[in-house]
Write a protein that holds these residues in place. Structure first.
Motif, PDB file in Angstrom:
ATOM      1  N   LEU A 207       0.804  -1.229   0.000  1.00 40.17           N
ATOM      2  CA  LEU A 207       0.000   0.000   0.000  1.00 40.17           C
ATOM      3  C   LEU A 207       0.838   1.282   0.000  1.00 40.17           C
ATOM      4  O   LEU A 207       0.507   2.214  -0.749  1.00 40.17           O
ATOM      5  N   PRO A 208       1.910   1.411   0.790  1.00 38.82           N
ATOM      6  CA  PRO A 208       2.689   2.655   0.726  1.00 38.82           C
ATOM      7  C   PRO A 208       3.194   2.963  -0.682  1.00 38.82           C
ATOM      8  O   PRO A 208       3.211   4.124  -1.099  1.00 38.82           O
ATOM      9  N   GLY A 209       3.591   1.942  -1.423  1.00 43.96           N
ATOM     10  CA  GLY A 209       4.026   2.157  -2.796  1.00 43.96           C
ATOM     11  C   GLY A 209       2.897   2.619  -3.688  1.00 43.96           C
ATOM     12  O   GLY A 209       3.096   3.461  -4.574  1.00 43.96           O
ATOM     13  N   VAL A 210       1.695   2.088  -3.468  1.00 44.99           N
ATOM     14  CA  VAL A 210       0.538   2.512  -4.261  1.00 44.99           C
ATOM     15  C   VAL A 210       0.174   3.953  -3.922  1.00 44.99           C
ATOM     16  O   VAL A 210      -0.229   4.724  -4.804  1.00 44.99           O
ATOM     17  N   ILE A 211       0.339   4.354  -2.662  1.00 43.23           N
ATOM     18  CA  ILE A 211       0.082   5.744  -2.273  1.00 43.23           C
ATOM     19  C   ILE A 211       1.048   6.680  -2.995  1.00 43.23           C
ATOM     20  O   ILE A 211       0.652   7.754  -3.460  1.00 43.23           O
ATOM     21  N   GLU A 212       2.304   6.283  -3.119  1.00 46.64           N
ATOM     22  CA  GLU A 212       3.263   7.095  -3.877  1.00 46.64           C
ATOM     23  C   GLU A 212       2.849   7.202  -5.338  1.00 46.64           C
ATOM     24  O   GLU A 212       2.929   8.273  -5.953  1.00 46.64           O
TER      25      GLU A 212
END
Length: 266
Positions: A207-212
Motif C-alpha cells: 500500500l505505501p508504494g501505491v500511495i506514492e
C-alpha cells in the motif's frame, strides 16, 4: 435559481454550480452520466444505498440526484472529521462500496474518466475521489459518498490509497498543517484507516508504494489542469506552495515508506 434553491458549497471543479432543490440535487452532468447512473442504480441493487440515486438528466447538460442529508467536512477540516472513529468509519464505508462495486459489471463501452483512474485498470469501478468534501457524516460517522464524477475501473488498493491521501492525510507535516488539525500521527492513522477497511495482511505491504503512485497521478492531474489554463487549479497551486510542495510531499512519502509499512504490518 429560485428562493427555495440552496447552493451547495465544497469542491473545486463544480464550485458554484451545484444546488439542492428539496430532496433533489441538480449539478453539471459528467460526460459519461448515463453509464454512471446505471452504475449507481446497480450499486443499490447490490445493497449499497450510501450513494446518490439518479433521478434524471436535463436537456441542458445537468443531472438530478437524490439529496443525502448529513454533514460534510470543508477545509480547513474540523476536529470532528479527523477523529479515530471518523477515520475508521471512512475505511468501513469504502469497503462496503467495493464489495457492492465488485458485483457490478463494468460497462466497457463507457468513457470512464482517466483523470485519477488507476493506471493498471481493474475489475471494478472505484470512486477515486473519497476526499472529506465527498463524504457525508451522520452522528460522527461516515454514512454516504457523493460526487462519483471521477469514478473509473481500478484496483481496491488504488481507491484505498487515494482515500488515505486525503484522510490520513498522506502529506508532509507542513502541507498537512495548511488544512488539517495539528498533531495528526500519519503512520498510526494509516493503520486505523486500513483496519477500518479490513485490508488483508497479505495486501498491506504494497500500500505505501501505491500511495506514492497515486500521489504521482494527482500531481499529473494538477499539471494537466494548469497547463490547460484552469484558473481554479492555477490559483490553488500558487496559494499552496507551488511545485515545491509536491516535491516535498513525494520525498516525504519515499523517506517514510518503511515507517508506514511497519505501522501497517505491526
Amino acid at each position: 435559481m429560485t428562493a427555495e434553491d440552496e447552493a451547495l458549497v465544497g469542491g473545486m471543479a463544480n464550485a458554484g454550480t451545484v444546488f439542492r432543490r428539496g430532496d433533489v440535487v441538480e449539478r453539471p452532468a459528467p460526460h459519461n452520466a448515463r453509464a454512471l447512473h446505471t452504475y449507481l442504480r446497480a450499486l443499490r441493487e447490490h445493497g449499497f444505498d450510501a450513494a446518490p440515486a439518479p433521478v434524471g438528466l436535463t436537456a441542458n447538460g445537468r443531472e438530478w440526484l437524490t439529496y443525502l442529508p448529513g454533514d460534510v467536512a470543508l477545509p480547513p477540516f474540523p476536529d470532528w472529521a479527523m477523529t479515530r472513529s471518523a477515520l475508521t468509519s471512512v475505511g468501513s464505508l469504502l469497503r462496503r462500496l467495493h464489495e457492492a462495486s465488485a458485483a457490478v459489471e463494468i460497462d466497457s463501452r463507457a468513457e470512464w474518466p482517466a483523470d485519477l483512474a488507476d493506471p493498471e485498470g481493474g475489475t471494478m469501478v472505484c470512486h477515486n475521489d473519497v476526499c472529506p468534501e465527498n463524504v457525508v457524516f451522520r452522528d460522527g460517522r461516515a454514512a454516504a459518498l457523493i460526487d462519483f464524477d471521477l469514478a473509473a475501473p481500478g484496483r481496491a488498493a488504488w481507491d484505498l490509497a487515494m482515500t488515505a491521501r486525503y484522510w490520513v492525510p498522506m502529506l508532509d507535516p507542513e502541507s498537512a498543517a495548511a488544512l488539517h488539525p495539528e498533531g495528526l500521527d500519519a503512520p498510526a492513522r494509516l493503520r486505523i484507516l486500513v483496519d477500518g477497511y479490513g485490508l488483508p495482511a497479505g495486501s498491506r505491504a504494497e500500500l505505501p508504494g501505491v500511495i506514492e503512485q497515486a500521489t504521482d497521478a494527482c500531481r499529473a492531474f494538477v499539471a494537466r489542469r494548469v497547463a490547460g489554463g484552469d484558473q481554479v487549479y492555477t490559483r490553488a497551486l500558487a496559494e499552496r506552495g507551488g511545485w515545491e510542495r509536491w516535491d516535498r510531499m513525494q520525498n516525504w512519502l519515499v523517506n517514510h515508506r518503511q515507517t508506514f509499512t511497519a505501522a501497517l504490518l505491526s
